[in-house]
Structure formats: structure tokens, C-alpha cells
Design a protein around this motif. Sequence first.
Motif, PDB file in Angstrom:
ATOM      1  N   ALA A 555      94.172  16.758  44.091  1.00  0.00           N
ATOM      2  CA  ALA A 555      94.441  15.221  43.385  1.00  0.00           C
ATOM      3  C   ALA A 555      93.992  15.565  42.041  1.00  0.00           C
ATOM      4  O   ALA A 555      92.886  16.334  41.857  1.00  0.00           O
ATOM      5  CB  ALA A 555      93.705  14.365  44.232  1.00  0.00           C
ATOM      6  N   ILE A 556      94.591  14.874  41.038  1.00  0.00           N
ATOM      7  CA  ILE A 556      94.397  14.826  39.681  1.00  0.00           C
ATOM      8  C   ILE A 556      93.419  13.623  39.079  1.00  0.00           C
ATOM      9  O   ILE A 556      93.975  12.619  39.646  1.00  0.00           O
ATOM     10  CB  ILE A 556      95.484  15.529  38.858  1.00  0.00           C
ATOM     11  N   PHE A 557      92.260  13.780  38.662  1.00  0.00           N
ATOM     12  CA  PHE A 557      91.566  12.697  37.875  1.00  0.00           C
ATOM     13  C   PHE A 557      92.359  12.672  36.320  1.00  0.00           C
ATOM     14  O   PHE A 557      92.287  13.609  35.805  1.00  0.00           O
ATOM     15  CB  PHE A 557      90.196  12.711  37.807  1.00  0.00           C
ATOM     16  N   PRO A 558      92.729  11.357  35.993  1.00  0.00           N
ATOM     17  CA  PRO A 558      92.559  10.147  36.652  1.00  0.00           C
ATOM     18  C   PRO A 558      93.998   9.430  37.214  1.00  0.00           C
ATOM     19  O   PRO A 558      93.952   8.606  37.879  1.00  0.00           O
ATOM     20  CB  PRO A 558      92.268   9.120  35.437  1.00  0.00           C
ATOM     21  N   GLU A 559      94.866  10.465  37.377  1.00  0.00           N
ATOM     22  CA  GLU A 559      96.162  10.018  37.758  1.00  0.00           C
ATOM     23  C   GLU A 559      96.258   9.662  39.204  1.00  0.00           C
ATOM     24  O   GLU A 559      96.772   8.681  39.492  1.00  0.00           O
ATOM     25  CB  GLU A 559      97.220  11.051  37.302  1.00  0.00           C
ATOM     26  N   ASP A 560      95.621  10.469  39.949  1.00  0.00           N
ATOM     27  CA  ASP A 560      95.523  10.151  41.513  1.00  0.00           C
ATOM     28  C   ASP A 560      94.391   9.386  41.797  1.00  0.00           C
ATOM     29  O   ASP A 560      94.077   9.213  42.967  1.00  0.00           O
ATOM     30  CB  ASP A 560      95.598  11.505  42.002  1.00  0.00           C
ATOM     31  N   GLY A 561      93.675   8.687  41.160  1.00  0.00           N
ATOM     32  CA  GLY A 561      92.423   7.881  41.581  1.00  0.00           C
ATOM     33  C   GLY A 561      91.559   8.239  40.416  1.00  0.00           C
ATOM     34  O   GLY A 561      91.090   9.279  40.013  1.00  0.00           O
ATOM     35  N   GLU A 562      90.830   6.997  40.245  1.00  0.00           N
ATOM     36  CA  GLU A 562      89.433   7.078  39.609  1.00  0.00           C
ATOM     37  C   GLU A 562      88.158   7.196  40.019  1.00  0.00           C
ATOM     38  O   GLU A 562      87.404   7.553  39.676  1.00  0.00           O
ATOM     39  CB  GLU A 562      89.328   5.929  38.340  1.00  0.00           C
ATOM     40  N   ALA A 563      88.318   6.525  41.174  1.00  0.00           N
ATOM     41  CA  ALA A 563      86.977   6.426  42.043  1.00  0.00           C
ATOM     42  C   ALA A 563      86.859   7.772  42.905  1.00  0.00           C
ATOM     43  O   ALA A 563      87.925   8.101  43.201  1.00  0.00           O
ATOM     44  CB  ALA A 563      86.917   5.355  43.169  1.00  0.00           C
TER      45      ALA A 563
END
Length: 860
Positions: A555-563
Motif C-alpha cells: 500500500a502506498i501513502f497517501p494514495e491508499d490511505g492516510e491513517a
Amino acid sequence: MSLALTIPIPEPFTDASLGELPAVPVRRTIEQIISPRIFSCQPETSVVEAARLMREAACGSLLVIEDTRAVGIWTETDALRLNFADPATFELSVRDVMSWPVKTIPVDTTFNDAAVLFKRHGVRHYLVVDDQGGYRGILSQSDIVLNQGAEFFLKLKHLDTILDPERRPLMTSADTPLHEAISLMREQHVEALLVCYPDSDYGILTQRDVVRLLAEKTSHLPVGAVASHPIISVPKQTSLYYARKLLAEKHIRHLGVLDRGELAGVISFSDILTSIEHEYVNELQYALKERDEALQISRQNLRMADKVFESTLEGIMITDANGVIETVNPAFSRITGYRKSEVVGRNARILSSGKQPPEFYRHLWISLRENGFWQGELWNRCKNGTLFHEYLTITGIKDETGHYSHFAGIFTDITQRKIAEERLHFLANHDPLTGLPNRTLFMERLLLATQRAQREGSKIGLMFIDLDRFKYINDTMGHAAGDKLLTEIAERLKSTLRECDTVARLGGDEFTVILENISDVQHVAKIAKKLVSKLNGIVKIEQQEVFVTASIGIAIFPEDGEAPETLLMNADTAMYRAKERGKNNFQFFTSDMNTSTMERMRLENSLHAALSRSELLLHYQPKLKLDTGELFGYEALIRWNHPQMGMVSPAQFIPIAEDSSLIVPIGDWVLHTACAQARRWLDRGDLLGRMAVNISHRQLKLANLVDSVHSALQHSGLPAECLELEITESMAMDTTQETLDTLVRLREMGVHLTIDDFGTGYSSLSYLRKLPIDGLKIDRSFVAGVVQEPGDAAITRAIISLAASLGLAVTAEGIEEASQLAFLREQGCPFGQGYFYCRPMDVARLDDWLAARRRELAAH
């Protein structure tokens, strides 16, 4: 009595070690020790729930609040008022048994006055209030005892000076019913009850134990089964200081007192509180803070001060205003290695370690100039060069002009304590097996990484790594082998990644990697490919070679979630997609993955209830003799008729059942149901061969399969020779003695054993020859290609030939075309099944098929 040798402010103090003086300000109030957090409940709260709240909070009382007003207090003493012999007791509310009105004490009450009030009123808890009547906290006797600044006095006084030989502790036998023991404590108004065991040993039942038992609704046990046993005891020569310290460290309120090895009595926090005389506390405060009056103390008190100075375990150093040492005590020499003659007349910086920066001393001297007091931790150096960590208190002492003329420093060597704290901190934040960060530390680092990336506008790559087939390796080779494999994997991960990357183990075979400051997604893909390659291969464990692969989700931050939680969940979801796509690969998270994950979760939740709701059923596929077409048994195949989704494919729910261990109860149900149906067909003359049931790896490894098979045969009345168990090739090749013993016991019962999907695994022919098996099943993938694919035809011929040479029956599954049947007959394959004859059917439809078959045979 005086320890204070007064000292003018010199140049900044070095980290000369001066240890912990009893922290006794001129007027120390209870406001300095109370916690602002008040644990409370409502009057309608049940006593059981109140006991649970008190136990979870590790407190001795709950304030009873109604409409923001304290209407009572419920304490451990109040718990004694309950009749544990009456089941209705556990239904009472706090209102029925609380103490009221609530006794209060002003927040500016001194320690000394509070101690007197506790003794005078005979209570253990006060509600602390301010001038406006606001609630500030709860004060207990324990708070006074743990924070009372009377260390010097407590070290001189022994337990036998406060133990009343005429006051024998209340005692009962270990077989006394619990409710009678509690009743006895209530009637005698005692905090604790000694319990005598048959071996002449003692335990203790305290009010805190009663609260715990109330929370657990325990009432019908003898007191010996629930008392703390044995009671923690110390000799009567033990100092009050050590006794208080031991009570605090062990989180207990009572100590047994031994006289020549025999239990002479019990002392409590209350006893120690009573023993701290008001005049001694004032005397120590006066001695440390008032130079003029200290010079006038009597010769007797001076002798006491000298004795304390010489005997205390804390190091003491007195300097003049320029930091020149005037005197030290023996404990100073013991800790630092310097004799008194080696340091008197020298500056305190002789002990400097050089580890504290100049700013440290500037802040220290600001505190001393403004407040005349400094307290904290620092590093100092012994005579032999060894560094030690210390807790230091410096007190400035003024002369008659109001200037600081001397400084008294008292210190304690806390090196071992700090080492222990660091070790505990490491264990709390790291996996003990691999030494990698655990879930707690990982989530902290992930949060910090996302915060940094947000500030800097950069990306983070989060990888979720799961080993393929780890459960199988762990089950077959044992947990010790599994641990060695995990350790090896951790080393491979660390050696492959950068030092700035975080590698963590979340538990089991789950690892995570945080990649910070990544330039683009292709960079993450490159690293993931490198990891897949690094983790793919042979690992040698206990003289055996194990082939290992891993599946990675990204998973890549922030594209796949910020938390952090969202990012981790999405990486986990991507990892499952990698497993679905054949394992030993990596997958980036995409939004559609959550849909399939939620579907899988809903399916698993429904599967848990499928058995109890009778949603599972069996279909049966006949097995026939290929040369004559005669019926020769059936294979039982599970189906799931979901009330909303209809018939769910076994390919969907069987893997879920395997992962969640539901396969064991489901497999047991299949076994019993299939045996019962086989018995009905046998009685009707429709079972000429055997009923075949598939057995999962978990059933073979984790369940008592032999007992389960025996139970199914016994309940159904089916002869053992009419049951055939099908195991996969990989299960058959499991070389553990436990697996082999299970197969042998099943074979000795008369059950037939067949290897299913033969040819798709990695069989050892020499081991196959030794297995207690009766037959092989040719996998449908080979049967499907016997006409068009020369390779499949060759493998099929080889399996039939191998079975014949080993004396094993061979069955071809998946026969769908006449050309396939002709090939198998030509090669001498005796048995087969497939759509060419009929599909798997439920009992009713299969009975119709059997009836039609009988009519057709009769017509010919």
C-alpha cells in the motif's frame, strides 16, 4: 538532628552524584500526591460490576456519583458487608452497600495532619476537595505511607517495634467455606484473614481478594483455594523502610512477620502509617531546611543524625558554596569507589562523566538559584572509570543572611534499575523471537512516518509479508522448527533492506516493512521483487530442507490511505490478493480489493453458523468399475446452501474453513453424515463398494482423527471396510511419525486409505511403498488430457502401472468423454467416476438415479 551542612553558590555544579534525600518540604500538602483521576460509578451499578471496575482500575475505592454529586463511596471494606452465601447478593446495587456520607479532606491538608486524621477517624479513604467544594481526587492511607518523607526514621525502626505480641492475627483453616471466612472478617473488623493449610503453611485473604472474588462471582469454594498462598513474609528485624518498599513493589498491603522462622503476626500499611510519628517528620523537615534551629538540636538528636548519615544506603555529599566537598558518607565511598580522604577539599566535578551537555547544568543552576532545589537523573563516573546512572537530589541551605552557603546532595545508584527498565521497554516494543519491532512499535513508527511524509509531501511504501505454507511447516515439523524459520526470514529481510527502513513482525508469520522517502512506485516494486526473490528458496532446519516462498501486499501513502490503520489494512488486503494469484509474488493495493475482502469476511461469518443452521449438505458421486459399468461405491462431496447466496462453491468456502480451523468440526460432520447414509444404502443393497470421504490436513494433524472415525462408524453401524478415506499427496508425504502412526491405526481398523489427486505433488516412491494405503486416484487434470496431450497420457499410464506393481487400486476421476473412458479401459484402469456417468447429486436425486439404473439393467 541535622544532616544539613550549609553551603554560597559556586560555578555551575558538575554531575557530581548526590542521591535522593527524603523529599520533605517545609509544608508538604496532599495536593502533591493525589491523582486528579477519580474512579466512580453510579448508585445503580451492580456490586459485581463495581468490583470489576475497581479491579481493572487497581484502586481501593469507587466514588458513587449521582447527578454529578458524590452520594457515597464504595470501598474494599464495604465488600465485606456482602453475604457471599446468598446468590441474590450478586444482584445488589452499590447504593445498597455503599458508605455514606463521604468523608472529605481539604486539598491543602499537610501530610502530618492527614496521617493524624486517618488514625483518628479509622478510615482508609478521603475525598479531597478544594475551597469551592470541587472534587480533586481520592486520598488513601497507602498514598501517605508511600510518599511520607520519613526514610531515615523508617530505616532505624524495625517491624518488631510495631508488632503487638498480644494482638494475634485472625486465622481460619483452608477448608473453611469462603462465605464463612468473609463473614468472619466482617464480624471481627479486620482487613485480612490468615489461612492455615494442612502442611502448616499460611496464606492470606485480604479485602482486595474479596473484591476480586466478587468480580468473578466466586462463592462456593473453600477459602484455601482462593487465598494468596503462601503469604509473603520477612523477619521481625526487617526495617520499616524495607517493609514499606516491599509492600509497594509487590502491590500488596500485608506482610507476614517471622520470629525464628515461625509466623509471629501480620503488619499492614495502616500499621506503618501509625508508626510514623508526627514529631519525627517535623524534625527531619526542620533539620533539612532551617540551619539556625538545626544548630540548637540536642546532642541526642545529633547522635541520631550521625548514625543515619553513616548508615543510610544513599550516597550523601556536602559541598560549600564553591562546590568544594566538605564531607561524604560511607555509602558515597561504596558507590563511587572514592575514600572520604580522596575527595574532601576537591571540587565535585571530580565525578563528572562528560555525558551531560552544558545546557543541562545551566538549567540545574537556574532551578537551584530560584528554588534552592533540584532533582533528576544523570550519569557520573566512579574512581575506576565506570559510569553509573544515579537519581540525585540537591538541596540549597541558607545562612542567616539568606544566601545559600552549602549544598547537600543525596543520590541513589539506579544503574541496574535503568538497565532493567530498558530491557522491559525493549521487550514491550520488540518481538522476543526475532528482535524485530512488534506491532506496538511498528504502529508508532508508521504514525511518525506518515506525519513526516505529510509535512514533506513525500510517499511511503508499506509492505505486508506473509510466508506461504508456514502453517503446514509449523504443524508438520513442530513449533521449534517454525521459530527457526521465522528467525532466518527476519535475518534475510534485515540484510536486504536499508537501515532506515523499518522491518517488524506483527505475529505468527506476518512481517511488515516501512519504506520512507520513496521516489516512485517503481522503486517499491523493485524492492518487492528483490524481497520475493530473497525469501524464495531452501531453508535448512534441523537437518531438513524446507522450501519457502512469500506473498507480499503493498500500500502506498497517501494514495491508499492516510491513517496508519487504513494503510496496514489495505496492504494486508493486497497480500491476500497475492496469495489468490498463486503465491510467491507481490501485489499493489487497488480499491476493488476491499470488495472481495469484505465478501470473504461475510462468507467466513456465515460459515461459522452454517453447521448449526443445517445449511451444509452432502452430494454423492458414484464410482464405477470401468470394464463392466457396475456401481462400486460413492464419493461424499460437501455443499453449502446459503439462505441468501444459494449454493456456494466448495472452492469458495473450503479454503476459508481451512484458514479458520472450521474444517475440523465440518469434516467431522461430513464423516458422520456420509457413514450414516452409506449404512442406509448398504442395508438397501445399493452399496457394493465403499463410501469415500475426503480428509483435510488439519483433521489429520490437529484433530483426533482415529477417534472421530471410530465414533462415526460406531454411531452409523457401518463396517470399517466400507469406508474409504481420501488424503492428498502432500499429506501422505508428511514424514512425521505422528502422521504415520495415525494412518497405520486407521488401516488397522479396516478403513481403506487412498491418495487423492495423485501426480500433482512430489511423492517419494520409496516412501510411498511403505505407506499403509490401498489405492491412488488419478487427478482429473491428467484424465482431461489423455487423448489430446501425450504427456498427460504418459503420466496416466505410469500411475496405472505403478499402482498395479504396488498392488494398489487406482481410480480415475473427472471422466467426461467416451474417448477418455476408452483410453482408461485400454490401460487397465479398474475404477472411475465423472460427469460421463453422472454429476454429484443429493440423496433424493441419487436414489432416483439408482432406481432408473436398476430398471435399465432389468430391461436388459
